[in-house]
Scaffold this active site. Structure first.
Site: not given
Lengths: 215, 216, 215, 216
Positions: B45-47, B87
């Site tokens: 999840s890119e967060n 990320s």
């Protein structure tokens, strides 16, 4: 590092200041500080952040209150008010690819003039930027970004200001803590020195200017 | 089967053991529901999370554990978290083996437009430009047409996401790839004819001799 | 990720390979793997690392054994053998400022073409490099660096390859783990999945190709 | 008092509460021995540590806790560790308030040479170039002369470390700074005359009306 009340912290920020604000869709945003800035009122702020969250949440509160003149962000899609203010010409919005945005902020904090990224080559993002070839591949030169203030939220802060972030609330926080002239921190928990193991400190105390008390 | 289900199930068959996979919002998110049993893949999840798990049960959510939309998720054993620079280092550095993203338009060479409609919808590109530029494999999950109009065009009219072509498009009608830079029909959905795909596609499709049914 | 014996791991590395090796003066270097490479013998290796440690320690063992044709490092002052081989023309040595070296490796691993740094402007380090001005300040363009292999040492690895580093043994290790085609890890301790908390994993398992067993 | 002690004690007086300080090897390391009581300063070791403490007692050393020379150190309460990219981000990004480094030569404008003697000694620059370029304040700790020859010269003959001038030189004879880009005598060591400093210095020194004794 000085400890400071949330009122005093917000009062440090003048009209027209540029603010880097931690958080990703409001997660990891220093909410108490945002609330106090809204309460005190400010004009013409520049906000540099991943997104503008949603109305009623995090940075969204600054937008709703009309305090923001310019936003530099990667995504505003979940805050219709930001889009409305942008389309109405009330707010300038500079949209930056998320990976480019975080690297530009990092460069600002790490003493680099900028970075070479393939992201955006051949798209509208390229406009006005220098291109450069390295080993036959084309990159954009994306320049460093800094701000007057970094508003950081941490899960733990020790008495000196060493910071630990929890899970996905880390996001932009440790990076902006490097890239601003004045760093203000709110922490979910303030703990004695030594509670955070040396390997687990993500932001060293020496970077912090003000830690907001929980009183 | 619903269009979304067809797309998600077909894309799930592209997963391989140990892959690091980034799923965009919308249809791509559904792919996680069809991971073959016993297959270990890492969802990013890119967060700032690898090891995203399902939505936790009531009362077990934590405000610091969310997906890229800010919604509560859980973390699987062996999960790890990191800042946004890491990320996007994973994404831009080619460490993400596969990303699945939605699309507004894809052209005959595989170029994607998926982040804005000038004057109408300007949400920002978020991580899309980095993902398409940096992931090892880019798969587009989208409906074949929008309001009856083709989305796979000779040339995109909307602003491009990247000059790097996507690798695969999966719609409820077909699977299309881009060998030698040319849109090529690989599979059709069960009950869909080659001609129906051609009719619903503006881009000229290369049609190999054999077009198997999608395996779902 | 595959588990592998130290013999098999060393055998993966061909003559002429480029190796990024973790460690700072030998601290955090995958010593068992170095020993096995020396035992098996290799020719013409390129070593990219902070330093060449000292004779009998870490990378120093590769130097003493005469396996290294080229070194890219920031400091060789504590290994007289490296200096001797360099002055005798047996080894090519490319000296790079430490901050520039780690950023070049990071750029290689993070998909950047390079970075703009003020370090080295106006010195011999500038030779052969492009200069660029940003907002009136001059920077060197320093380009990304990658290698065939990263040889990483961690304090903890879980069964899947998630890594945790201890204290000053972290140094170059997490950065090189991003920047090589094949990543081989030795760990002081191998532990079950979940022992390393998500916030404490520094290198995600998905980056690791081979974990050397402790057998 | 020994030359090294004079230099280290004088530099310790430049420390201020909360400063992040990087000490080079050699004489600079000794500064840590003279921190005024009750003054909280953070010492950075560029191999990845803030909060470096004294050498631990026998049997309490750990192979993963060392200084930049690979020698065992301890960590004080509130210490933190990080990778080399972060370490040099702190240095290059201007977060290090003060660095103390050795010097081979310094010129009349404050330009430093301290990393190599061509053909003789080529240890590599390590972190020196980043430190001189990036630290907020650069202090050079060195003997005033080497084998009787001045080290503070009109112009350096050795390769420069940076084009950024240093802020202060502290030797066993004098304290020199560079207001308006010109070497200026600030203080002399107890028992050392202004003329003795001038004689031991090749660079032309600006000499203000009052030259106090070093406070040690």
């Amino acid at each position: 590092m000085k400890t400071i009340s949330v009122k005093e912290a917000a009062a440090l920020i003048p009209d027209g200041a540029s603010l880097m604000i931690g958080g990703f869709m409001g997660v990891g945003t220093p909410e108490r500080l945002i609330d106090e800035i809204v309460r005190q009122g400010r004009r013409d702020l520049t906000v540099i952040a991943n997104d503008t969250a949603a109305p009623g949440r995090g940075i969204g509160k600054l937008v709703t209150a009309g305090l923001v003149r310019k936003t530099i962000a990667s995504h505003i899609g979940l805050n219709p008010e930001t889009q409305q203010q942008m389309l109405a010409g009330k707010m300038e919005v500079d949209l930056v690819p998320q990976g480019t945005l975080i690297e530009r902020i990092r460069a600002g904090g790490f003493g680099l003039g900028g970075i070479l990224t393939p992201t955006g080559v051949g798209t509208v993002v390229e406009e006005g930027k220098r291109r450069i070839d390295v080993d036959g591949k084309t990159y954009l030169i994306e320049i460093a970004l800094r701000a007057d203030f970094a508003l950081v939220n941490a899960f733990l802060a020790d008495y000196r200001g060493n910071l630990y972030y929890a899970l996905t609330a880390r996001n932009f926080n440790p990076v902006i803590a490097m890239a601003a002239d004045t760093v203000i921190v709110t922490a979910d928990n303030v703990v004695p020195v030594g509670v955070i193991a040396p390997d687990h400190v993500v932001t060293p105390a020496a970077l912090i200017d003000y830690l907001v008390t929980n009183a | 089967m619903e269009a979304q289900t067809i797309i998600a199930k077909r894309i799930a068959r592209e997963l391989r053991p140990g892959m690091l996979v980034n799923l965009g919002i919308g249809i791509p998110t559904l792919v996680a529901n069809y991971v073959p049993d016993g297959l270990n893949v890492y969802f990013q999840s890119e967060n700032g999370l690898i090891g995203t798990g399902p939505i936790p049960e009531e009362g077990m959510m934590h405000p610091t554990l969310t997906d890229a939309g800010g919604r509560p998720v859980s973390a699987l054993p062996g999960a790890c978290t990191f800042d946004s620079a890491m990320s996007f280092g994973l994404i831009r550095g080619g460490h993400v083996d596969m990303t699945v993203l939605g699309g507004l338009q894809v052209d005959a060479k595989g170029l994607l437009a998926n982040w804005m409609i000038p004057g109408k919808m300007v949400p920002g590109m978020g991580g899309a430009m980095d993902l398409v530029t940096g992931a090892k494999r880019v798969i587009i999950a989208m409906q074949h047409t929008a309001k009856g109009k083709p989305k796979i065009l000779e040339k995109c009219s909307l602003p491009l996401t990247s000059v790097r072509p996507v690798d695969l498009i999966v719609t409820e009608m077909a699977v299309i790839s881009f060998p030698e830079g040319r849109a090529t029909l690989l599979e059709t959905a069960p009950g869909v004819s080659v001609q129906q795909v051609i009719d619903a596609t503006e881009a000229r499709l290369a049609i190999p001799g054999t077009i198997p049914d999608m395996c779902l």
